[in-house]
Design an enzyme around this catalytic site. Structure first.
Site, mmCIF file in Angstrom:
data_model
loop_
_atom_site.group_PDB
_atom_site.id
_atom_site.type_symbol
_atom_site.label_atom_id
_atom_site.label_comp_id
_atom_site.label_asym_id
_atom_site.label_seq_id
_atom_site.Cartn_x
_atom_site.Cartn_y
_atom_site.Cartn_z
ATOM 1 N N ASP A 150 0.686 -1.491 0.001
ATOM 2 C CA ASP A 150 0.047 -0.069 -0.103
ATOM 3 C C ASP A 150 1.044 1.081 0.054
ATOM 4 O OD1 ASP A 150 -2.233 1.314 -0.286
ATOM 5 O OD2 ASP A 150 -2.997 0.571 1.976
ATOM 6 N N ASP A 165 -3.650 -10.113 9.497
ATOM 7 C CA ASP A 165 -1.744 -9.588 9.047
ATOM 8 C C ASP A 165 -0.986 -9.888 10.348
ATOM 9 O OD1 ASP A 165 -3.411 -8.142 7.596
ATOM 10 O OD2 ASP A 165 -3.052 -6.240 8.041
ATOM 11 N N ASP A 186 -5.873 -6.532 -1.953
ATOM 12 C CA ASP A 186 -7.280 -6.360 -0.707
ATOM 13 C C ASP A 186 -8.366 -5.888 -0.995
ATOM 14 O OD1 ASP A 186 -6.949 -6.326 1.964
ATOM 15 O OD2 ASP A 186 -5.020 -4.784 2.150
ATOM 16 N N SER A 190 -6.532 -11.322 -1.263
ATOM 17 C CA SER A 190 -6.742 -11.456 -0.167
ATOM 18 C C SER A 190 -8.499 -10.991 0.265
ATOM 19 C CB SER A 190 -6.146 -9.866 0.906
ATOM 20 O OG SER A 190 -5.390 -10.013 0.776
ATOM 21 N N LYS A 207 -1.215 -8.242 -5.401
ATOM 22 C CA LYS A 207 -1.672 -8.258 -4.356
ATOM 23 C C LYS A 207 -3.253 -7.732 -4.608
ATOM 24 C CE LYS A 207 -1.624 -7.487 0.809
ATOM 25 N NZ LYS A 207 -0.711 -7.644 1.338
HETATM 26 C C1 GLA Z 1 -3.684 -5.008 4.789
HETATM 27 C C2 GLA Z 1 -3.210 -6.644 4.475
HETATM 28 C C3 GLA Z 1 -1.873 -6.031 4.966
HETATM 29 C C4 GLA Z 1 -1.532 -4.273 3.731
HETATM 30 C C5 GLA Z 1 -2.609 -3.490 4.337
HETATM 31 C C6 GLA Z 1 -2.349 -2.627 3.498
HETATM 32 O O1 GLA Z 1 -3.978 -4.895 6.174
HETATM 33 O O2 GLA Z 1 -3.808 -6.863 4.831
HETATM 34 O O3 GLA Z 1 -1.153 -7.461 4.368
HETATM 35 O O4 GLA Z 1 -1.385 -5.249 2.164
HETATM 36 O O5 GLA Z 1 -3.960 -3.400 4.177
HETATM 37 O O6 GLA Z 1 -3.222 -1.466 3.821
#
Ligand code: GLA
Length: 431
Positions: free
Chosen positions: A80, A219, A158, A190, A156
């Site tokens: 991010d 996380d 999310d 995710s 990735k």
């Molecule tokens: C979520 C994801 C993390 C990361 C953050 C970034 O929490 O699970 O792995 O990518 O967002 O903001």
């Protein structure tokens, strides 16, 4: 649209996008910015550590020059906070120009020139988890095209700021959009995290059809507690999770935090061992410019990596939880080999654990083992005979086990010792 119509739509999509594209026959290996560098965008006062193209270039240099690439660590993944707060005049995502002045395509070339691959982050929703522009349903195609045009190799995706219906539509659509670009890109979803990680909310067979890997659970943080919590959840739910994994489709318990601040040497070995058993992605999030030698040795352990990357791609399982807080994990490997991890959840002192391979469901016969972290050999291990190992608190003993016969050819070249070899008396000792 009712749930039934939705299910039909999804079935249709999943048929058209099944990911039999040869990517990720074994779990991905590489590096990701998030756990270590988070959303540090303060390049004025924290030049070294802020999310900028320099961080990814530095990391690519280290991966290419310090022996990581040769071991398989190949993906450099932006997380991010790379984006500008506004899309460009064509509606495309763009990097924040002050921190990525060269743009992503140029960064991709830099990374490719070093024999590595580039990953990037986007979010199915109105915003990323940190509030940057999200990929709403109408933006999926353009974002997939943009990533492909930049030379991205891994996405990735999310799921912050979206509801379950949008996720149910968006994750398969992004799979389709990535495929349609014609550029092979790993697709990391995710999705499960946002719907509780387990059936019936998660359809793991659909996920395996549309994603190469997926985050199942919360996380990871820089602590042993966090690692333990993840392992506990994965093991408690292994009947649902373990069959979902295989070549091209992996569960993702999140990044390796080895080399940061939260783990002792024993705990770092435990994370490496358990991630290898779980056929987990080996994606580090650490500072490769400042890594101590013990972390480096653990992350570069060739036997642990070979176990993780075993071509059969069968995820391992927790076999036993003993009352004395010792747990045994097992993973079958190719060529009749297997891996065992003895984990101590104790907090007192090294524990002497007595067992035999027969107690761990091995068939009759004689085996040999390599102790993965001490490098010592264990010979003449009869399935029924008891052995004793010493396991440090929050540490592991990890063995690569194979039937004795297999090594006879190789062994006839060496001197044959029919007895147990004593391991070096450091972290794991065969007594
Ligand atoms: C979520 C994801 C993390 C990361 C953050 C970034 O929490 O699970 O792995 O990518 O967002 O903001």
């Amino acid at each position: 649209m009712g749930p039934f119509a939705l299910a039909q739509l999804l079935a249709l999509i999943s048929v058209t996008v099944a990911l039999d594209d040869g990517l990720l026959k074994t779990p991905p290996m590489g590096w990701m910015a998030w756990e270590r560098f988070r959303c540090d965008i303060d390049c004025k006062d924290d030049r070294e550590n802020c999310i900028s193209e320099d961080l990814f270039k530095d990391t690519a240099d280290r991966l290419a020059e310090d022996g990581w690439k040769e071991l398989g660590y190949e993906y450099v993944i932006i997380d991010d906070c790379w984006m500008s707060l506004l899309r460009d005049e064509h509606g495309r995502l763009q990097p924040e120009p002050s921190r990525f002045p060269g743009g992503i395509a140029k960064l991709a070339r830099y990374i490719h020139d070093r024999g590595l691959k580039l990953g990037i982050y986007a979010d199915m929703g109105t915003h990323t988890c940190m509030g940057f522009p999200g990929t709403t349903l109408d933006k999926i195609e353009i974002d997939a095209q943009t990533f492909a045009s930049w030379g991205v190799d891994y996405l990735k995706f999310d799921g912050c700021y979206s509801n379950p219906i949008e996720q149910m539509l968006g994750y398969p659509l992004m799979s389709k959009a990535l495929n349609a670009t014609g550029r092979p890109m790993v697709y990391s979803c995710s999705w499960p995290v946002y719907v509780g990680g387990l059936p019936p909310n998660v359809n793991y067979s659909l996920l395996g059809d549309i994603c190469h890997l997926w985050r199942n659970y919360y996380d990871i943080q820089d602590s042993w507690d966090s690692v333990q919590g993840i392992v506990e959840w994965f093991s408690n739910n292994q009947d649902d999770l373990q069959p979902a994994a295989g070549p091209g489709r992996w569960n993702d318990p999140d990044m390796l935090i080895i080399g940061n601040f939260g783990l002792s040497v024993d705990q770092a070995r435990s994370q490496m061992a358990l991630w290898a058993i779980m056929a987990a992605p080996l994606i580090m999030s650490n500072d490769l410019r400042n890594l101590d030698n013990s972390a480096r040795a653990i992350l570069q352990n060739k036997v642990a990596i070979a176990i993780n990357q075993d071509p059969m791609g069968i995820q391992g399982r927790r076999l036993l939880q003993e009352k004395n807080r010792i747990e045994v994990y097992w993973r079958p490997l190719s060529n009749s080999a297997s891996a065992l991890v003895f984990l101590s959840r104790r907090t007192d002192m090294p524990y002497l654990y007595h067992t035999s391979l027969a107690k761990l469901k091995y068939q009759a016969g004689t085996y040999e083992a390599n102790d993965v972290f001490t490098g010592s050999a264990v010979r003449g291990l009869n399935a029924t005979s008891e052995f004793t190992i010493s396991i440090n608190p929050s540490g592991v003993v990890m063995w690569y086990v194979y039937p004795e016969q297999q090594s006879k050819l190789t062994e006839s070249l060496h001197h044959r010792h029919k007895t147990f070899h004593k391991a070096k008396p450091e972290h794991s000792t065969v007594l």
